[in-house]
Design a protein around this motif. Structure first.
Motif, mmCIF file in Angstrom:
data_model
loop_
_atom_site.group_PDB
_atom_site.id
_atom_site.type_symbol
_atom_site.label_atom_id
_atom_site.label_comp_id
_atom_site.label_asym_id
_atom_site.label_seq_id
_atom_site.Cartn_x
_atom_site.Cartn_y
_atom_site.Cartn_z
ATOM 1 N N TYR A 1 7.927 -0.582 4.240
ATOM 2 C CA TYR A 1 6.728 -1.238 4.070
ATOM 3 C C TYR A 1 5.890 -1.020 2.777
ATOM 4 O O TYR A 1 5.498 -1.951 2.248
ATOM 5 N N ILE A 2 5.722 0.178 2.449
ATOM 6 C CA ILE A 2 5.085 0.442 1.358
ATOM 7 C C ILE A 2 5.789 -0.050 -0.001
ATOM 8 O O ILE A 2 5.342 -0.699 -0.860
ATOM 9 N N LYS A 3 7.238 0.110 0.215
ATOM 10 C CA LYS A 3 7.980 -0.391 -0.990
ATOM 11 C C LYS A 3 7.915 -2.093 -1.361
ATOM 12 O O LYS A 3 7.667 -2.523 -2.196
ATOM 13 N N ASN A 4 7.556 -2.737 0.084
ATOM 14 C CA ASN A 4 7.611 -4.166 0.072
ATOM 15 C C ASN A 4 6.133 -4.467 -0.570
ATOM 16 O O ASN A 4 5.870 -5.668 -1.115
ATOM 17 N N ARG A 5 4.999 -3.671 -0.054
ATOM 18 C CA ARG A 5 3.759 -3.986 -0.726
ATOM 19 C C ARG A 5 3.567 -3.960 -2.144
ATOM 20 O O ARG A 5 2.790 -4.415 -2.677
ATOM 21 N N VAL A 6 4.343 -2.822 -2.768
ATOM 22 C CA VAL A 6 4.284 -2.611 -4.039
ATOM 23 C C VAL A 6 4.886 -3.808 -4.784
ATOM 24 O O VAL A 6 4.253 -4.227 -5.876
ATOM 25 N N LYS A 7 6.122 -4.111 -4.172
ATOM 26 C CA LYS A 7 6.724 -5.168 -4.806
ATOM 27 C C LYS A 7 5.959 -6.519 -4.943
ATOM 28 O O LYS A 7 5.722 -7.442 -5.758
ATOM 29 N N TRP A 8 5.143 -6.605 -3.817
ATOM 30 C CA TRP A 8 4.344 -7.958 -3.399
ATOM 31 C C TRP A 8 2.990 -7.852 -4.423
ATOM 32 O O TRP A 8 2.791 -9.133 -4.980
ATOM 33 N N HIS A 9 2.923 -6.871 -4.950
ATOM 34 C CA HIS A 9 1.694 -7.037 -5.815
ATOM 35 C C HIS A 9 2.074 -6.843 -7.322
ATOM 36 O O HIS A 9 1.482 -7.436 -8.227
ATOM 37 N N LEU A 10 3.212 -6.301 -7.514
ATOM 38 C CA LEU A 10 3.666 -5.893 -8.976
ATOM 39 C C LEU A 10 4.398 -6.995 -9.642
ATOM 40 O O LEU A 10 4.293 -7.266 -10.751
#
Length: 352
Positions: free
Chosen positions: A31-40
């Motif tokens: 989930y954290i990895k996905n959120r990082v991708k979502w923003h970056l």
């Protein structure tokens, strides 16, 4: 670049943090990895091999006629193929998403997802295929205690309930739904989660701002103890009434690097805000998500946005809320000052 523009949370920072933790429970690292991708990815204009998220519209139909909603307009009824998504098409979509280890899908877009009689089987199929986060949005009218128990059993991660206003305001906007009945349902869902010792699905209640602007604290107090998050959105120009629109300088849309949006008939739209399908990419009945994601039409749209000319060159972008300028207002909730970014020259009156 604002990635999630528009919505603001009435919940406290602590509540919002718990919401995110509970949302990611069971697969927190992913989930954290996905959120990082979502923003970056949008910030660096990186096109991943496969979208970070896919919206799958289970139904483009709705049984309500809310005064601010585009689905009530003659234009929508004339242009859009209003239907429920076929289960075979859904399986085709999920099979490809599973092949590329997609993290999240949202089973809703323009209509009411629970009108699709296969919704529970669809959630089960997506979960069995390894989709880690499955969410949906509903007005709640077709959901009851038995249905909510099913959602827990199927491990639905996130349920958003659109809940515009309190008391008579809600009754008027969400007719024929009734405020007291709707609140009682959500209270029961909270009790069921507590009895079963689960945190999922996390429940978010959201409203359009003008429906609660006179009493935001009352709305917050109604739902704070029985949901995981309380949020609101400025009223968007869904009815296409605005003419004096001001845009942000050098705007580039993040959605073109984040997600792919698939309608109930398989039509793939440029983004989640192309409700009238003015810039169709293709159809997943005829091509793969992978090919559409890397195809010419979406690539061209990205190039246009990199030149900051989306609002002049792409019809959906001219009317979209994301590139619109905003002005900061504030409200007080539970002793906290909440920031509200309302759109410049946008009426905040339901139905206008």
């Amino acid at each position: 670049m604002k990635i999630n523009k528009g919505q603001f949370r009435l919940s406290s920072r602590t509540q919002n943090f718990k919401f995110e933790l509970h949302r990611g429970q069971g697969h927190l690292f992913s989930y954290i990895k996905n959120r990082v991708k979502w923003h970056l990815y949008p910030r660096f204009h990186h096109v991943p091999k496969f979208p970070s998220h896919v919206d799958v519209e289970l139904s483009s139909l709705c049984n309500l006629s809310c005064p601010m909603c585009y689905t009530t307009t003659d234009e929508f009824k004339k242009k859009i193929n209003r239907k429920h998504m076929d289960f075979d098409l859904f399986k085709k979509i999920i099979d490809e998403c599973s092949e590329y280890n997609l993290f999240s899908i949202r089973l809703s877009l323009r209509g009411e997802a629970f009108l699709n009689e296969n919704i529970y089987e669809m959630i089960e199929y997506a979960k069995d295929k390894g989709i880690k986060e499955v969410s949906t949005l509903t007005h709640g009218g077709f959901l009851d205690e038995k249905g909510f128990q099913k959602l827990i059993d199927l491990d639905l991660d996130w349920l958003t309930i659109s809940f515009d206003g309190i008391g008579e305001t809600y009754d008027k906007i969400r007719y024929p739904l009734k405020f007291d009945d709707a609140v009682s349902k959500i209270k029961k869902y909270s009790e069921i989660k507590q009895k079963r010792g689960v945190v999922k699905p996390v429940i978010k209640v959201q409203t359009v701002w003008p429906a609660i602007s006179k009493n935001p604290e009352d709305f917050y107090n109604t739902f704070n103890s029985i949901t995981d998050q309380v949020a609101s959105n400025p009223l968007i120009d869904y009815l296409g009434n605005d003419t004096d629109i001001e845009y942000e300088n050098n705007f580039t849309c993040p959605q073109l690097w984040e997600r792919l949006v698939i309608g109930a008939d398989g039509t793939v739209m440029m983004c989640s805000n192309d409700e009238f399908e003015e810039y169709k990419l293709d159809n997943v009945n005829e091509d793969s998500i992978f090919n559409i994601w890397h195809g010419k039409k979406l690539t061209d749209a990205r190039k246009i946005h990199l030149k900051h000319t989306g609002m002049t060159d792409l019809s959906p972008c001219k009317k979209c809320y994301l590139p619109r300028k905003t002005k900061r207002d504030t409200t007080d909730v539970d002793g906290r000052l909440i920031g509200i970014d309302n759109y410049v020259n946008r009426s905040q009156t339901v139905g206008k």
